[in-house]
Design a protein around this motif. Structure first.
Motif, mmCIF file in Angstrom:
data_model
loop_
_atom_site.group_PDB
_atom_site.id
_atom_site.type_symbol
_atom_site.label_atom_id
_atom_site.label_comp_id
_atom_site.label_asym_id
_atom_site.label_seq_id
_atom_site.Cartn_x
_atom_site.Cartn_y
_atom_site.Cartn_z
ATOM 1 N N ARG A 30 0.826 -1.222 0.000
ATOM 2 C CA ARG A 30 0.000 0.000 0.000
ATOM 3 C C ARG A 30 0.854 1.263 0.000
ATOM 4 N N GLY A 31 1.944 1.239 0.753
ATOM 5 C CA GLY A 31 2.789 2.434 0.904
ATOM 6 C C GLY A 31 3.347 2.863 -0.447
ATOM 7 N N THR A 32 3.460 4.167 -0.643
ATOM 8 C CA THR A 32 3.879 4.695 -1.943
ATOM 9 C C THR A 32 5.265 5.340 -1.871
ATOM 10 N N ILE A 33 5.847 5.488 -3.044
ATOM 11 C CA ILE A 33 7.143 6.184 -3.128
ATOM 12 C C ILE A 33 6.957 7.637 -2.661
ATOM 13 N N GLY A 34 5.924 8.293 -3.186
ATOM 14 C CA GLY A 34 5.700 9.701 -2.835
ATOM 15 C C GLY A 34 5.377 9.883 -1.362
ATOM 16 N N GLY A 35 4.635 8.945 -0.785
ATOM 17 C CA GLY A 35 4.268 9.045 0.632
ATOM 18 C C GLY A 35 5.498 9.016 1.521
ATOM 19 N N SER A 36 6.433 8.147 1.203
ATOM 20 C CA SER A 36 7.638 8.046 2.020
ATOM 21 C C SER A 36 8.489 9.310 1.886
ATOM 22 N N ILE A 37 8.578 9.842 0.671
ATOM 23 C CA ILE A 37 9.395 11.054 0.461
ATOM 24 C C ILE A 37 8.714 12.262 1.120
ATOM 25 N N ALA A 38 7.379 12.364 0.967
ATOM 26 C CA ALA A 38 6.654 13.516 1.536
ATOM 27 C C ALA A 38 6.663 13.475 3.064
ATOM 28 N N ALA B 18 9.031 12.227 4.988
ATOM 29 C CA ALA B 18 10.383 12.639 5.398
ATOM 30 C C ALA B 18 10.731 12.194 6.822
ATOM 31 N N ASP B 19 10.433 10.937 7.108
ATOM 32 C CA ASP B 19 10.857 10.400 8.413
ATOM 33 C C ASP B 19 12.396 10.340 8.413
ATOM 34 N N PRO B 20 13.038 10.840 9.469
ATOM 35 C CA PRO B 20 14.509 10.880 9.450
ATOM 36 C C PRO B 20 15.162 9.498 9.469
ATOM 37 N N ALA B 21 14.398 8.465 9.854
ATOM 38 C CA ALA B 21 14.969 7.120 9.879
ATOM 39 C C ALA B 21 14.532 6.299 8.666
ATOM 40 N N LYS C 214 14.039 19.458 4.711
ATOM 41 C CA LYS C 214 14.401 20.664 5.476
ATOM 42 C C LYS C 214 14.708 20.352 6.935
ATOM 43 N N GLY C 215 13.992 19.405 7.528
ATOM 44 C CA GLY C 215 14.177 19.129 8.957
ATOM 45 C C GLY C 215 13.301 17.948 9.348
ATOM 46 N N LEU C 216 12.995 17.858 10.630
ATOM 47 C CA LEU C 216 12.230 16.716 11.130
ATOM 48 C C LEU C 216 10.814 16.706 10.521
ATOM 49 N N TYR C 217 10.525 15.736 9.690
ATOM 50 C CA TYR C 217 9.232 15.633 8.974
ATOM 51 C C TYR C 217 8.905 16.938 8.239
ATOM 52 N N GLU C 218 9.920 17.670 7.861
ATOM 53 C CA GLU C 218 9.700 18.972 7.223
ATOM 54 C C GLU C 218 10.346 18.961 5.841
ATOM 55 N N THR C 219 9.549 19.359 4.837
ATOM 56 C CA THR C 219 10.064 19.368 3.466
ATOM 57 C C THR C 219 9.742 20.704 2.802
ATOM 58 N N ASP C 220 10.135 20.798 1.552
ATOM 59 C CA ASP C 220 9.879 22.016 0.778
ATOM 60 C C ASP C 220 8.434 22.084 0.280
ATOM 61 N N LEU C 221 7.640 21.034 0.517
ATOM 62 C CA LEU C 221 6.233 21.035 0.065
ATOM 63 C C LEU C 221 5.448 22.105 0.824
ATOM 64 N N VAL D 135 25.264 8.943 2.426
ATOM 65 C CA VAL D 135 24.125 9.616 3.075
ATOM 66 C C VAL D 135 23.567 8.718 4.181
ATOM 67 N N PHE D 136 23.701 9.209 5.411
ATOM 68 C CA PHE D 136 23.228 8.447 6.571
ATOM 69 C C PHE D 136 21.783 8.800 6.899
ATOM 70 N N PHE D 137 21.058 7.821 7.452
ATOM 71 C CA PHE D 137 19.718 8.102 7.977
ATOM 72 C C PHE D 137 19.613 7.500 9.373
ATOM 73 N N GLY D 138 18.667 8.065 10.151
ATOM 74 C CA GLY D 138 18.519 7.612 11.543
ATOM 75 C C GLY D 138 19.508 8.292 12.480
ATOM 76 N N VAL D 139 20.269 9.246 11.984
ATOM 77 C CA VAL D 139 21.280 9.893 12.836
ATOM 78 C C VAL D 139 21.012 11.383 13.043
ATOM 79 N N GLY D 140 20.028 11.929 12.363
ATOM 80 C CA GLY D 140 19.784 13.368 12.478
ATOM 81 C C GLY D 140 18.323 13.672 12.192
ATOM 82 N N LEU D 141 18.034 14.933 11.918
ATOM 83 C CA LEU D 141 16.643 15.327 11.685
ATOM 84 C C LEU D 141 16.210 15.066 10.251
ATOM 85 N N LYS D 142 17.184 14.810 9.383
ATOM 86 C CA LYS D 142 16.908 14.533 7.966
ATOM 87 C C LYS D 142 18.100 13.739 7.436
#
Ligand SMILES: Cc1cc2nc3c(=O)[nH]c(=O)nc-3n(C[C@H](O)[C@H](O)[C@H](O)COP(=O)(O)OP(=O)(O)OC[C@H]3O[C@@H](n4cnc5c(N)ncnc54)[C@H](O)[C@@H]3O)c2cc1C
Length: 287
Positions: free
Chosen positions: A109-117, A119-122, A154-161, A215-222
Motif C-alpha cells: 500500500r505504501g507509496t514512493i511519494g508518501g515516504s518522500i513527503a 520525510a521520516d529521518p529514519a 528541510k528538517g524533522l518531517y519537514e520538506t519544501d512542500l 548519506v546516513f539516515f537515523g542519525v539526524g533530523l533529515k
C-alpha cells in the motif's frame, strides 16, 4: 483511539486534487497509501479537516525513463517499484533500500511519494534519493516545479512542500556501467525503522571511486551527507587506511541523536561499521 472527525474527498484528477487542497486553506492532507497518515490520525497526531485521496490517479502511477533519468510517479506502490524491471535496471539502489522498508503488506500500500513527503529521518527512501542526486517534482496551483533532493528535506518531517501542493514524482539519474551503489542498515528487527542506515553512490573509474556520496539516515533530523568522510574515499582505491580516515571523519560529519533505542556513542559506532561495509560494496563491480 479514534481520529478526530474529518471530511473525505476522492480526487478525480491531479487538477481536482489541487483544487480541493486549495479550497481547504492548509487544513487538508493528501491521502496516499495511508500507512503512516492513518496511524497519525488515529493517534490524533494529525487532525486535518479534509483528506484528499489521490489513490487511482493513473498519471501519478507511472515509471518512465525520461532521457537519462528514471521518473517514478508519487503513487507507485513501494512493492511495485521493488519488482519493476525498469527500477531494477536503472535504479538498483532504490530496490535494495525498499527491501528494508517495513514489511511486504505495508509496501503493498505504501507509496514512493508518501515516504518522500513524510520525510521520516529514519526512513530509507529519502536518504536514497539524496545519495542518487535525485529530484522531486511538485505540482501546485501555479504549475510544476522541481527541487533537488538535498534542498527538499528541510528538517524533522519537514520538506519544501507547501500546503496545497502535491508531490507528483521523483527523478533519479539512470545507472550506468560505471555506477556503484552501497546500502546497509542496523534495525532492531527486519522491517523496523533503522537505528542507523547508510545509502551510498559513486562512479568507478578504473580502481578509483569518484563522485562519492555517503548519506546516513537515523542519525539526524533529515538525511545527512557525510562530506568529510566522502572526501577521504573520493578519487582513490579501496584501502584500509582510507577507510580508517573516513571513519574518523564521521566525528565531524555526524552528531547523532540519542533516544530510548540507542545512545549517541552506539549510533556513532554503528555508523563506522556501516561505512566500512558500504564502501566495500561501492568498490565491487556491478554484475
Ligand atoms: C509498521 C510500520 C513500519 C514501517 N517501517 C518503515 C521503515 O522501516 N522504513 C520506512 O521508510 N517507512 C516505514 N513505514 C512507513 C511506510 O513506508 C509508509 O508507507 C510511508 O511512510 C508513507 O507512505 P504512504 O503512501 O502510506 O503515505 P501516507 O501515509 O498516505 O502519507 C504520509 C504523509 O505524506 C503525505 N503525502 C503522501 N503522499 C503525498 C503526495 N503525493 N504529495 C504530498 N503529500 C503526500 C500525507 O499527507 C501524509 O502527511 C512503516 C509503516 C508502518 C505502519
Amino acid at each position: 483511539m479514534k481520529p478526530a472527525p474529518f471530511c473525505y474527498a476522492k480526487a478525480r484528477s491531479l487538477k481536482h486534487a489541487l483544487e480541493l487542497l486549495g479550497q481547504a486553506n492548509g487544513e487538508a492532507r493528501v491521502l496516499a497509501g495511508g500507512q503512516s497518515l492513518i496511524a497519525a490520525l488515529n493517534l490524533r497526531l494529525s487532525s486535518p479537516r479534509l483528506l484528499v485521496d489521490i489513490n487511482g490517479l493513473a498519471d501519478l502511477d507511472t515509471i518512465d525513463l525520461d532521457g537519462d533519468r528514471l521518473a517514478l510517479g508519487a503513487m507507485v506502490r513501494q512493492a511495485a517499484a521493488e519488482r519493476s524491471p525498469a527500477v531494477i535496471e536503472h535504479a538498483p539502489l532504490i530496490v535494495q533500500a525498499l527491501s528494508h522498508v517495513a514489511h511486504p503488506a505495508i509496501r503493498n500500500r505504501g507509496t514512493i511519494g508518501g515516504s518522500i513527503a513524510l520525510a521520516d529521518p529514519a526512513a530509507e527512501l529519502p536518504a536514497c534519493l539524496v545519495a542518487l542526486g535525485g529530484e522531486v517534482e511538485i505540482a501546485g496551483s501555479a504549475g510544476r516545479r522541481r527541487v533537488g533532493a538535498e534542498d527538499f528535506f528541510k528538517g524533522l518531517y519537514e520538506t519544501d512542500l507547501e500546503p496545497g501542493e502535491v508531490l507528483a514524482a521523483v527523478r533519479v539519474p539512470s545507472a550506468t556501467r560505471a555506477s556503484r551503489y552501497g546500502f546497509g542498515e542496523f534495525a532492531r528487527r527486519k522491517g523496523d525503522y533503522a537505528l542507523v542506515g547508510l545509502c551510498a553512490a559513486a562512479r568507478a573509474s578504473g580502481d578509483k571511486l569518484q563522485d562519492v556520496r555517503l548519506v546516513f539516515f537515523g542519525v539526524g533530523l533529515k538525511p545527512v551527507r557525510a562530506r568529510k568522510a566522502e572526501a577521504e574515499i573520493e578519487g582513490g582505491p579501496f584501502e584500509e587506511g582510507r577507510i580508517r580516515k573516513s571513519i574518523s571523519a564521521l566525528a565531524d560529519d555526524l552528531d547523532p541523536l540519542e533516544d530510548i533505542q540507542a545512545s549517541k556513542a552506539l549510533r556513532t559506532h554503528l555508523a563506522g561499521v556501516l561505512l566500512k561495509r558500504v564502501v566495500q560494496q561501492l568498490s565491487e563491480s556491478r554484475s
